[in-house]
Design a protein around this motif. Structure first.
Motif, mmCIF file in Angstrom:
data_model
loop_
_atom_site.group_PDB
_atom_site.id
_atom_site.type_symbol
_atom_site.label_atom_id
_atom_site.label_comp_id
_atom_site.label_asym_id
_atom_site.label_seq_id
_atom_site.Cartn_x
_atom_site.Cartn_y
_atom_site.Cartn_z
ATOM 1 N N TRP A 97 18.987 -85.422 -41.138
ATOM 2 C CA TRP A 97 17.901 -85.423 -40.174
ATOM 3 C C TRP A 97 18.464 -85.310 -38.762
ATOM 4 O O TRP A 97 19.499 -85.921 -38.446
ATOM 5 N N GLN A 99 16.933 -84.762 -34.513
ATOM 6 C CA GLN A 99 15.940 -84.390 -33.509
ATOM 7 C C GLN A 99 16.280 -82.986 -33.009
ATOM 8 O O GLN A 99 17.445 -82.614 -32.926
ATOM 9 N N THR A 120 13.294 -83.638 -36.545
ATOM 10 C CA THR A 120 12.383 -84.732 -36.243
ATOM 11 C C THR A 120 11.995 -84.682 -34.760
ATOM 12 O O THR A 120 12.590 -83.940 -33.973
ATOM 13 N N ASN A 123 15.262 -89.089 -31.949
ATOM 14 C CA ASN A 123 16.464 -89.597 -32.604
ATOM 15 C C ASN A 123 16.160 -90.861 -33.401
ATOM 16 O O ASN A 123 16.752 -91.101 -34.452
ATOM 17 N N SER A 126 14.864 -89.963 -36.761
ATOM 18 C CA SER A 126 15.938 -89.499 -37.646
ATOM 19 C C SER A 126 16.608 -90.678 -38.331
ATOM 20 O O SER A 126 16.845 -90.671 -39.550
ATOM 21 N N ALA A 139 22.125 -88.560 -40.768
ATOM 22 C CA ALA A 139 21.279 -88.383 -39.596
ATOM 23 C C ALA A 139 22.149 -88.267 -38.350
ATOM 24 O O ALA A 139 23.216 -88.896 -38.261
#
Length: 273
Positions: A97, A99, A120, A123, A126, A139
């Motif tokens: 994940w 951002q 995403t 942050n 995530s 992430a």
């Protein structure tokens, strides 16, 4: 003082807001968008701390455009390093994940992993997604966020540019200018509003600064939104409004431009030290 900044908790914006006048007890309100932060100035909040420029991504256009429409003033600037780490719940994650802006600033590392990237909105989201899943995952998380006990650090520095940083400004509706002090490195900012366009307007304006030996630190153009070729210009330069050269330059500029004066403020070093 009530200060608006971009949430959720753990953002670089929250870190920057915490660095503004750390000796004071400010109330920081975390909002869900830059426009919400800017709209809150003079209403729900006294000021806002918002990003205006990133070393690799350039200027934050929504903030510059907002300043054209509303007469806000810069009270201070804050610079913080922007670094990212890769956290995971497994040594062999199957997805990651990130951002969307963070993903762009860690593009080389993400390409090297060869994993599906799930974008995403922040942050924090995530990290929340990683903590909530049982699937082997990872992430992209800001370096200032502590690694939860249930996770591991796969790589502690994954940004494409290890020197990346973001410049934030403290905006308020008041136009009070700090008193000039020769021991301080001062900066000033203004907007040249394109409502009197003519050939050579930008060149003529820049020559005014050169004539007064004023160093420009940044200049960015933004579309006026009226027709192609019409632009506003956001300009940062060294100096304080009280200095004779700056005052003379502004007087000359006012003869050829509509000026939005944004303020004089102490220049910040990295980490705002």
């Amino acid at each position: 003082m009530r200060i608006a900044t971009l949430g959720p908790a753990g953002t670089f914006s929250e870190v920057a807001a915490g660095l503004y006048q750390p000796e004071e007890q400010h109330q920081i309100q975390l909002l869900d968008s830059l426009v919400s932060c800017l709209d809150a100035i003079g209403n729900d909040c006294d000021a806002a701390v918002v990003p205006i420029e990133n070393l690799t991504e350039g200027f934050v256009s929504p903030v510059v455009d907002y300043l054209v429409q509303r007469p806000l003033h810069i009270q201070a600037e804050i610079r913080i390093p922007v670094g990212f780490q890769c956290l995971a719940n497994s040594a062999q994650p199957q997805q990651i994940w990130a951002q969307f802006v963070a993903a762009g600033q860690c593009n080389q590392y993400l390409n090297g992993l060869g994993l599906p990237v799930i974008h995403t909105a922040s942050n924090a989201l995530s990290l929340d997604a990683l903590l909530a899943t049982e699937k082997p995952s990872a992430a992209v998380v800001p370096k200032h966020v502590n690694c939860p006990a249930s996770l591991q650090i796969l790589n502690s520095n994954i940004a494409d540019n290890p020197r990346n940083e973001t410049r934030f400004v403290v905006l308020s509706a008041t136009s009070e200018t700090p008193e000039f002090d020769k021991s301080t490195h001062w900066k000033s900012s203004l907007l040249l509003i394109d409502d009197n366009d003519h050939p050579g307007l930008l060149v003529d304006s820049l020559q005014v600064f050169a004539k007064q030996q004023i160093n420009l630190t940044s200049i960015v153009s933004r579309p006026a939104g009226s027709q192609f070729g019409d632009y506003h210009f956001f300009i940062d330069f060294d100096g304080h409004l009280s200095e004779p050269g700056v005052a003379a330059a502004l007087q000359e500029l006012a003869k050829m431009n509509n000026i939005h004066w944004l303020g004089s403020y102490p220049a910040a070093a990295i980490g705002n030290q």
